[in-house]
Design a protein around this motif. Structure first.
Motif, PDB file in Angstrom:
ATOM      1  N   ALA A  93       0.822  -1.213   0.000  1.00 16.38           N
ATOM      2  CA  ALA A  93       0.000   0.000   0.000  1.00 16.38           C
ATOM      3  C   ALA A  93       0.854   1.260   0.000  1.00 16.38           C
ATOM      4  O   ALA A  93       0.333   2.350  -0.041  1.00 16.38           O
ATOM      5  N   ALA A  94       2.161   1.121   0.035  1.00 16.81           N
ATOM      6  CA  ALA A  94       3.050   2.269   0.162  1.00 16.81           C
ATOM      7  C   ALA A  94       3.166   3.060  -1.146  1.00 16.81           C
ATOM      8  O   ALA A  94       3.140   4.284  -1.127  1.00 16.81           O
ATOM      9  N   GLN A  95       3.304   2.396  -2.260  1.00 12.19           N
ATOM     10  CA  GLN A  95       3.536   3.080  -3.522  1.00 12.19           C
ATOM     11  C   GLN A  95       2.228   3.216  -4.305  1.00 12.19           C
ATOM     12  O   GLN A  95       1.381   2.332  -4.272  1.00 12.19           O
ATOM     13  N   THR A  96       2.093   4.352  -4.998  1.00 15.22           N
ATOM     14  CA  THR A  96       0.889   4.568  -5.800  1.00 15.22           C
ATOM     15  C   THR A  96       1.257   5.053  -7.196  1.00 15.22           C
ATOM     16  O   THR A  96       2.294   5.679  -7.399  1.00 15.22           O
ATOM     17  N   VAL A  97       0.393   4.766  -8.137  1.00 14.40           N
ATOM     18  CA  VAL A  97       0.511   5.261  -9.509  1.00 14.40           C
ATOM     19  C   VAL A  97      -0.869   5.764  -9.892  1.00 14.40           C
ATOM     20  O   VAL A  97      -1.820   4.999  -9.948  1.00 14.40           O
ATOM     21  N   PHE A 142      -0.282  -2.606  -6.624  1.00 19.41           N
ATOM     22  CA  PHE A 142      -0.997  -3.879  -6.719  1.00 19.41           C
ATOM     23  C   PHE A 142      -2.168  -3.787  -7.698  1.00 19.41           C
ATOM     24  O   PHE A 142      -2.311  -4.608  -8.604  1.00 19.41           O
ATOM     25  N   TYR A 143      -3.005  -2.767  -7.557  1.00 21.48           N
ATOM     26  CA  TYR A 143      -4.166  -2.619  -8.430  1.00 21.48           C
ATOM     27  C   TYR A 143      -3.786  -2.114  -9.809  1.00 21.48           C
ATOM     28  O   TYR A 143      -4.374  -2.499 -10.816  1.00 21.48           O
ATOM     29  N   PHE A 144      -2.787  -1.236  -9.887  1.00 23.77           N
ATOM     30  CA  PHE A 144      -2.334  -0.734 -11.169  1.00 23.77           C
ATOM     31  C   PHE A 144      -1.780  -1.876 -12.020  1.00 23.77           C
ATOM     32  O   PHE A 144      -2.080  -1.991 -13.204  1.00 23.77           O
ATOM     33  N   TYR A 145      -0.986  -2.764 -11.411  1.00 23.53           N
ATOM     34  CA  TYR A 145      -0.421  -3.918 -12.095  1.00 23.53           C
ATOM     35  C   TYR A 145      -1.531  -4.843 -12.597  1.00 23.53           C
ATOM     36  O   TYR A 145      -1.467  -5.370 -13.697  1.00 23.53           O
ATOM     37  N   GLN A 146      -2.570  -5.009 -11.796  1.00 24.07           N
ATOM     38  CA  GLN A 146      -3.692  -5.859 -12.171  1.00 24.07           C
ATOM     39  C   GLN A 146      -4.422  -5.291 -13.396  1.00 24.07           C
ATOM     40  O   GLN A 146      -4.784  -6.031 -14.310  1.00 24.07           O
ATOM     41  N   ILE A 147      -4.624  -4.002 -13.425  1.00 24.38           N
ATOM     42  CA  ILE A 147      -5.298  -3.360 -14.560  1.00 24.38           C
ATOM     43  C   ILE A 147      -4.446  -3.456 -15.821  1.00 24.38           C
ATOM     44  O   ILE A 147      -4.953  -3.762 -16.903  1.00 24.38           O
ATOM     45  N   VAL A 148      -3.152  -3.226 -15.686  1.00 28.32           N
ATOM     46  CA  VAL A 148      -2.255  -3.323 -16.833  1.00 28.32           C
ATOM     47  C   VAL A 148      -2.230  -4.753 -17.372  1.00 28.32           C
ATOM     48  O   VAL A 148      -2.279  -4.965 -18.585  1.00 28.32           O
ATOM     49  N   LEU A 149      -2.194  -5.734 -16.485  1.00 33.89           N
ATOM     50  CA  LEU A 149      -2.191  -7.128 -16.928  1.00 33.89           C
ATOM     51  C   LEU A 149      -3.482  -7.520 -17.617  1.00 33.89           C
ATOM     52  O   LEU A 149      -3.471  -8.340 -18.532  1.00 33.89           O
TER      53      LEU A 149
END
Length: 67
Positions: A32-36, A42-49
């Motif tokens: 939860a520390a890093q955001t984009v 975690f969620y950004f990677y899921q959307i990109v995948l």
């Protein structure tokens, strides 16, 4: 000799295995520390995948589309 139909299934299986491997490293980004863009990595990677997987499967499907 490999027919066009068999080649489709072989390439689709390879793409599926690549997708499974890419999704296997996905829990590494569960922080939860890093955001984009306001989303955690975690969620950004899921959307990109999701987008990458869709493009890979559509590419295989269009490459072997029957005319």
């Amino acid at each position: 000799m490999v027919t066009n139909n068999k080649m489709f299934y072989i390439i689709a299986l390879i793409v599926l295995l690549i997708d499974i491997i890419i999704y296997s490293i996905y829990p590494v980004f569960n922080s939860a520390a890093q955001t984009v863009g306001g989303l955690t990595i975690f969620y950004f990677y899921q959307i990109v995948l999701l987008v990458v997987s869709s493009v890979m499967f559509v590419a295989v499907s269009l490459a072997f589309k029957k005319r």
